[in-house]
Design a protein around this motif. Structure first.
Motif, PDB file in Angstrom:
ATOM      1  N   LEU A 152      -4.635  -2.340  -3.011  1.00  0.00           N
ATOM      2  CA  LEU A 152      -5.504  -3.413  -2.516  1.00  0.00           C
ATOM      3  C   LEU A 152      -4.150  -3.237  -1.387  1.00  0.00           C
ATOM      4  O   LEU A 152      -4.348  -3.512  -0.170  1.00  0.00           O
ATOM      5  N   GLY A 153      -2.842  -3.115  -1.141  1.00  0.00           N
ATOM      6  CA  GLY A 153      -1.791  -3.125  -0.452  1.00  0.00           C
ATOM      7  C   GLY A 153      -1.044  -4.531  -0.660  1.00  0.00           C
ATOM      8  O   GLY A 153      -1.286  -5.425  -1.537  1.00  0.00           O
ATOM      9  N   CYS A 154       0.319  -4.796   0.203  1.00  0.00           N
ATOM     10  CA  CYS A 154       0.701  -5.929   0.144  1.00  0.00           C
ATOM     11  C   CYS A 154       0.520  -7.413   0.557  1.00  0.00           C
ATOM     12  O   CYS A 154       1.173  -7.896  -0.515  1.00  0.00           O
ATOM     13  N   PHE A 155      -0.326  -6.891   0.935  1.00  0.00           N
ATOM     14  CA  PHE A 155      -1.126  -8.266   1.695  1.00  0.00           C
ATOM     15  C   PHE A 155      -2.241  -9.483   0.380  1.00  0.00           C
ATOM     16  O   PHE A 155      -2.643 -10.572   0.379  1.00  0.00           O
ATOM     17  N   SER A 156      -2.018  -8.457  -1.220  1.00  0.00           N
ATOM     18  CA  SER A 156      -2.561  -8.721  -1.704  1.00  0.00           C
ATOM     19  C   SER A 156      -1.855  -9.585  -2.479  1.00  0.00           C
ATOM     20  O   SER A 156      -2.045 -11.132  -3.540  1.00  0.00           O
ATOM     21  N   GLN A 157      -0.670  -9.863  -2.694  1.00  0.00           N
ATOM     22  CA  GLN A 157       0.536 -10.501  -2.860  1.00  0.00           C
ATOM     23  C   GLN A 157       1.071 -11.514  -2.002  1.00  0.00           C
ATOM     24  O   GLN A 157       2.348 -12.206  -2.207  1.00  0.00           O
ATOM     25  N   LEU A 158       0.339 -12.133  -0.372  1.00  0.00           N
ATOM     26  CA  LEU A 158       0.543 -12.923   0.201  1.00  0.00           C
ATOM     27  C   LEU A 158      -0.334 -14.075   0.389  1.00  0.00           C
ATOM     28  O   LEU A 158      -1.545 -14.247  -0.123  1.00  0.00           O
ATOM     29  N   ILE A 232       5.193   2.586  15.204  1.00  0.00           N
ATOM     30  CA  ILE A 232       3.843   3.114  14.886  1.00  0.00           C
ATOM     31  C   ILE A 232       4.237   2.975  12.655  1.00  0.00           C
ATOM     32  O   ILE A 232       3.988   1.865  11.397  1.00  0.00           O
ATOM     33  N   ILE A 233       5.348   3.534  12.068  1.00  0.00           N
ATOM     34  CA  ILE A 233       6.017   3.286  10.914  1.00  0.00           C
ATOM     35  C   ILE A 233       6.118   1.749  10.262  1.00  0.00           C
ATOM     36  O   ILE A 233       5.950   1.342   9.168  1.00  0.00           O
ATOM     37  N   PHE A 234       7.323   1.462  11.090  1.00  0.00           N
ATOM     38  CA  PHE A 234       6.813  -0.709  10.968  1.00  0.00           C
ATOM     39  C   PHE A 234       5.805  -1.266  10.402  1.00  0.00           C
ATOM     40  O   PHE A 234       5.701  -1.726   9.847  1.00  0.00           O
ATOM     41  N   SER A 235       4.765  -0.813  11.550  1.00  0.00           N
ATOM     42  CA  SER A 235       3.314  -1.711  11.788  1.00  0.00           C
ATOM     43  C   SER A 235       2.454  -1.501  10.459  1.00  0.00           C
ATOM     44  O   SER A 235       1.772  -2.315  10.557  1.00  0.00           O
ATOM     45  N   CYS A 236       3.566  -0.343  10.081  1.00  0.00           N
ATOM     46  CA  CYS A 236       2.476   0.048   9.150  1.00  0.00           C
ATOM     47  C   CYS A 236       1.921  -0.981   7.508  1.00  0.00           C
ATOM     48  O   CYS A 236       1.619  -1.249   6.709  1.00  0.00           O
ATOM     49  N   VAL A 237       3.528  -2.416   7.174  1.00  0.00           N
ATOM     50  CA  VAL A 237       3.427  -2.464   6.962  1.00  0.00           C
ATOM     51  C   VAL A 237       2.688  -4.323   7.683  1.00  0.00           C
ATOM     52  O   VAL A 237       1.312  -4.945   6.760  1.00  0.00           O
ATOM     53  N   PRO A 238       3.323  -4.821   8.617  1.00  0.00           N
ATOM     54  CA  PRO A 238       2.666  -5.706   8.849  1.00  0.00           C
ATOM     55  C   PRO A 238       0.851  -5.741   9.408  1.00  0.00           C
ATOM     56  O   PRO A 238      -0.256  -6.734   9.131  1.00  0.00           O
ATOM     57  N   ILE A 239       0.704  -4.273   9.853  1.00  0.00           N
ATOM     58  CA  ILE A 239      -0.477  -4.293  10.143  1.00  0.00           C
ATOM     59  C   ILE A 239      -1.537  -3.272   9.182  1.00  0.00           C
ATOM     60  O   ILE A 239      -3.123  -3.714   8.993  1.00  0.00           O
ATOM     61  N   GLY A 240      -0.334  -2.291   8.744  1.00  0.00           N
ATOM     62  CA  GLY A 240      -1.786  -1.899   7.379  1.00  0.00           C
ATOM     63  C   GLY A 240      -1.625  -2.224   6.154  1.00  0.00           C
ATOM     64  O   GLY A 240      -2.580  -2.048   5.569  1.00  0.00           O
ATOM     65  N   GLY A 241      -0.338  -3.150   6.176  1.00  0.00           N
ATOM     66  CA  GLY A 241      -0.557  -4.285   4.687  1.00  0.00           C
ATOM     67  C   GLY A 241      -0.052  -2.568   4.145  1.00  0.00           C
ATOM     68  O   GLY A 241      -0.283  -3.227   2.291  1.00  0.00           O
ATOM     69  N   HIS A 242       0.921  -2.312   4.488  1.00  0.00           N
ATOM     70  CA  HIS A 242       1.528  -1.075   3.055  1.00  0.00           C
ATOM     71  C   HIS A 242       2.659  -1.527   2.190  1.00  0.00           C
ATOM     72  O   HIS A 242       3.260  -2.437   3.464  1.00  0.00           O
ATOM     73  N   TYR A 243       2.749  -1.193   1.005  1.00  0.00           N
ATOM     74  CA  TYR A 243       4.020  -1.574   0.743  1.00  0.00           C
ATOM     75  C   TYR A 243       5.498  -0.268   0.961  1.00  0.00           C
ATOM     76  O   TYR A 243       4.987   0.564   1.588  1.00  0.00           O
ATOM     77  N   LEU A 244       6.864  -1.511   1.126  1.00  0.00           N
ATOM     78  CA  LEU A 244       7.756  -0.319   1.626  1.00  0.00           C
ATOM     79  C   LEU A 244       7.553   1.085   0.942  1.00  0.00           C
ATOM     80  O   LEU A 244       7.470   2.228   1.813  1.00  0.00           O
TER      81      LEU A 244
END
Length: 282
Positions: A152-158, A232-244
């Motif tokens: 689901l992505g890192c936002f499932s942990q927030l 873009i790569i930075f945005s993958c976490v706060p916008i895309g919800g990716h883990y590092l």
């Protein structure tokens, strides 16, 4: 997996792609208007690869593999900085920076597509095809890997309070599709309405790196492209919800596919004088 296909939709999509793809290949074979032929062919193949990759990713939500968020989050915690730390850090950013992150993430595909078109119209067809192959095979490899690690992505942990400073849907845009398709009794897959649900590895990261390749060596635009790629790569976490770790895996796929495409290209140049002439003129 007990998944039904929307047959009429699939036929419509195939018919939509066959004409421009066939015309493009015919023009290439005849040596007519090479830039337009390349544009038609690459455009059609981009749509085809996108649909196939997205369909594979959606099928991955039905994978018997367990949801991978627990081990992805654990892997993130082993890094000096985790995705959760990065999302919380963005609370300090001004609104214009959040806006820039959002636009950069959402427009990654169009930026790359425009770059390929520019290469075609400036008679650098071999470079355009090289980058298309890297993009396309990266997408398919990432889609296949996603079958083994639906997440689901890192936002499932927030919590909601930790992300209330971000645009609506940021980091969670694919969660509803993921849950609906994974939990449906008889889901129907429609090629015309597939949507991205890939968390691991990050396809946006691979896309961004291909964009950097497109403008590498071009003085001013190349420098600006590298800045954009970083955003873009930075945005993958706060916008895309990716883990590092998703970003690391996406970069690794891009690197391996690039090596494979370039090696195959060198072999083809070695065995084909015509290809060697085309490559030397790129």
């Amino acid at each position: 997996m007990n998944v039904a296909w929307d047959r009429d939709d699939c036929i419509a999509v195939l018919l939509f792609l066959i004409f421009p793809l066939g015309l493009g290949f015919a023009l290439i074979r005849l040596g007519k208007v090479p830039a337009f032929a390349g544009f038609l062919t690459i455009s059609s193949l981009i749509i085809a690869f996108s649909m196939i990759g997205a369909a594979l990713a959606l099928l991955g939500t039905r994978s018997p593999a367990p949801i991978a968020d627990s081990w992805l989050a654990a892997a993130d915690e082993l890094l000096p900085l985790s995705a959760i730390d990065l999302v919380i850090f963005t609370r300090q950013l001004p609104e214009w920076a959040i806006w820039a992150l959002t636009k950069s993430y959402v427009q990654t595909g169009p930026y790359l597509y425009l770059s390929l078109v520019v290469l075609l119209v400036t008679e650098r067809e071999s470079m355009a095809w090289r980058l298309f192959l890297i993009w396309g095979w990266s997408f398919l490899v990432i889609s296949l890997l996603a079958l083994t690690a639906p997440a689901l992505g890192c936002f499932s942990q927030l919590t909601a309070e930790q992300v209330d400073h971000l645009p609506k849907g940021a980091g969670r845009y694919a969660m509803r599709t993921f849950h609906d398709f994974r939990n449906a009794a008889e889901p129907v897959l429609s090629l015309g309405r597939v949507s991205g649900v890939i968390t691991f590895p990050s396809f946006h990261t691979a896309c961004a790196l291909v964009l950097a390749q497109a403008w590498h060596g071009v003085r001013i635009i190349g420098a600006l492209a590298k800045i954009l790629v970083g955003v873009i790569i930075f945005s993958c976490v706060p916008i895309g919800g990716h883990y590092l770790v998703d970003l690391v895996a996406g970069a690794a796929v891009w690197w391996m596919v690039t090596l494979a495409v370039d090696r195959l290209g060198k072999n083809q140049v070695t065995h084909s004088p015509n290809v060697a002439i085309a490559m030397s003129g790129a």
